[in-house]
Design an enzyme around this catalytic site. Structure first.
Site, PDB file in Angstrom:
ATOM      1  N   ASP A 107      -5.501   4.953  -2.565  1.00  0.00           N
ATOM      2  CA  ASP A 107      -5.087   5.946  -1.569  1.00  0.00           C
ATOM      3  C   ASP A 107      -3.919   6.770  -2.101  1.00  0.00           C
ATOM      4  O   ASP A 107      -3.894   7.999  -1.991  1.00  0.00           O
ATOM      5  CB  ASP A 107      -4.705   5.226  -0.272  1.00  0.00           C
ATOM      6  CG  ASP A 107      -4.153   6.178   0.775  1.00  0.00           C
ATOM      7  OD1 ASP A 107      -4.916   7.031   1.260  1.00  0.00           O
ATOM      8  OD2 ASP A 107      -2.954   6.074   1.104  1.00  0.00           O
ATOM      9  N   ASP A 158     -13.069   3.203   2.106  1.00  0.00           N
ATOM     10  CA  ASP A 158     -12.162   2.191   1.548  1.00  0.00           C
ATOM     11  C   ASP A 158     -12.603   1.800   0.133  1.00  0.00           C
ATOM     12  O   ASP A 158     -11.766   1.658  -0.770  1.00  0.00           O
ATOM     13  CB  ASP A 158     -12.139   0.946   2.442  1.00  0.00           C
ATOM     14  CG  ASP A 158     -11.452   1.188   3.776  1.00  0.00           C
ATOM     15  OD1 ASP A 158     -10.803   2.244   3.933  1.00  0.00           O
ATOM     16  OD2 ASP A 158     -11.571   0.321   4.664  1.00  0.00           O
ATOM     17  N   GLU A 161     -11.753   4.523  -2.413  1.00  0.00           N
ATOM     18  CA  GLU A 161     -10.341   4.462  -2.781  1.00  0.00           C
ATOM     19  C   GLU A 161     -10.083   3.294  -3.730  1.00  0.00           C
ATOM     20  O   GLU A 161      -9.304   3.419  -4.694  1.00  0.00           O
ATOM     21  CB  GLU A 161      -9.470   4.328  -1.534  1.00  0.00           C
ATOM     22  CG  GLU A 161      -9.367   5.606  -0.717  1.00  0.00           C
ATOM     23  CD  GLU A 161      -8.467   5.457   0.488  1.00  0.00           C
ATOM     24  OE1 GLU A 161      -7.863   6.466   0.905  1.00  0.00           O
ATOM     25  OE2 GLU A 161      -8.368   4.338   1.038  1.00  0.00           O
TER      26      GLU A 161
END
Length: 241
Positions: free
Chosen positions: A56, A125, A128
């Site tokens: 991230d 998710d 990332e």
């Protein structure tokens, strides 16, 4: 002809993902593809949450670099809004689907049966986490390549249009809807000054994934201008980690 078992299909999907990434196999790739539900069933397996955390931040850095280079005379607030428009769950999930990442994910049996493999937040998710693995194993230049692929089309469109020129209220609503949230709520919380020089303060409430809403305020000579200012502040707030 016998069908391949799930493990063989997953290994084939992982190999295909490595080829699409075009970087060689990152040693941390398997961890990046391991959903917490799998780690709960296989204690020796490390899940991808730490790599997701790193990815991230890496994505934010890479996209910030791209925006700084493309928009040399744009102020910090506008850059923040543009970054928020590029780095979001929908864009990450779409990049994951383009790379055919879902087939390579390792999920627990229950999560897989429940369709978690194709859910937007799970894919975002994992995307990332893959970016985090690429950064750890190959360095920032390789991470830049992957980040460019994640935001590529949207970034090119942004450059062609000369940056964010649209109403921040529209941008905020689109961003929230893309994340699966309701329309933001605006509320006048203050009005000062004489009738000919009135100044309004508007607060906008936006939901968050953890259920705790965030609030942003803006001021303006009219309610409409104050709402736009509040929306702009909310976009900057949503861009923060």
């Amino acid at each position: 002809m016998a069908k391949s078992d799930p493990r063989e299909r997953q290994e084939a999907a992982t190999a295909a993902l490595v080829e699409r990434l075009g970087l060689g196999e990152p040693p941390h790739l398997i961890q990046a593809l391991t959903h917490p539900s799998y780690a709960n069933e296989v204690p020796e397996a490390a899940d991808n949450q730490r790599l997701e955390f790193l990815g991230d931040a890496v994505l934010g850095l890479c996209v910030s670099e791209m925006l700084m280079a493309a928009f040399e005379h744009v102020d910090e607030g506008s850059l923040t809004v543009m970054r928020a428009s590029l780095v979001n769950t929908r864009a990450l999930a779409e990049a994951a689907r383009t790379l055919e990442l879902p087939a390579a994910l390792r999920l627990g049996r229950g999560a897989d049966a429940a369709g978690e493999r194709h859910r937007t937040n799970v894919l975002a998710d994992a995307m990332e986490a893959v970016l985090g693995a690429v950064y750890v194993d190959f360095g920032v230049e390789a991470a830049r390549q992957i980040a460019r692929r994640v935001v590529g089309e949207a970034f090119d469109s942004l450059v062609q249009n000369g940056g964010i020129e649209r109403d921040p209220k529209s941008r905020l609503q689109e961003l929230l809807q893309a994340e699966g949230f309701d329309t933001p709520v605006y509320e006048v919380v203050g009005a000062e000054g004489p009738p000919h020089a009135r100044r309004f303060t508007v607060r906008v409430t936006v939901p968050r994934g953890d259920g705790e809403p965030r609030h942003a305020e803006g001021e303006g000579r009219s309610k409409k201008l104050a709402e736009k200012a509040a929306a702009r502040c909310a976009l900057e707030l949503l861009a923060e980690p």
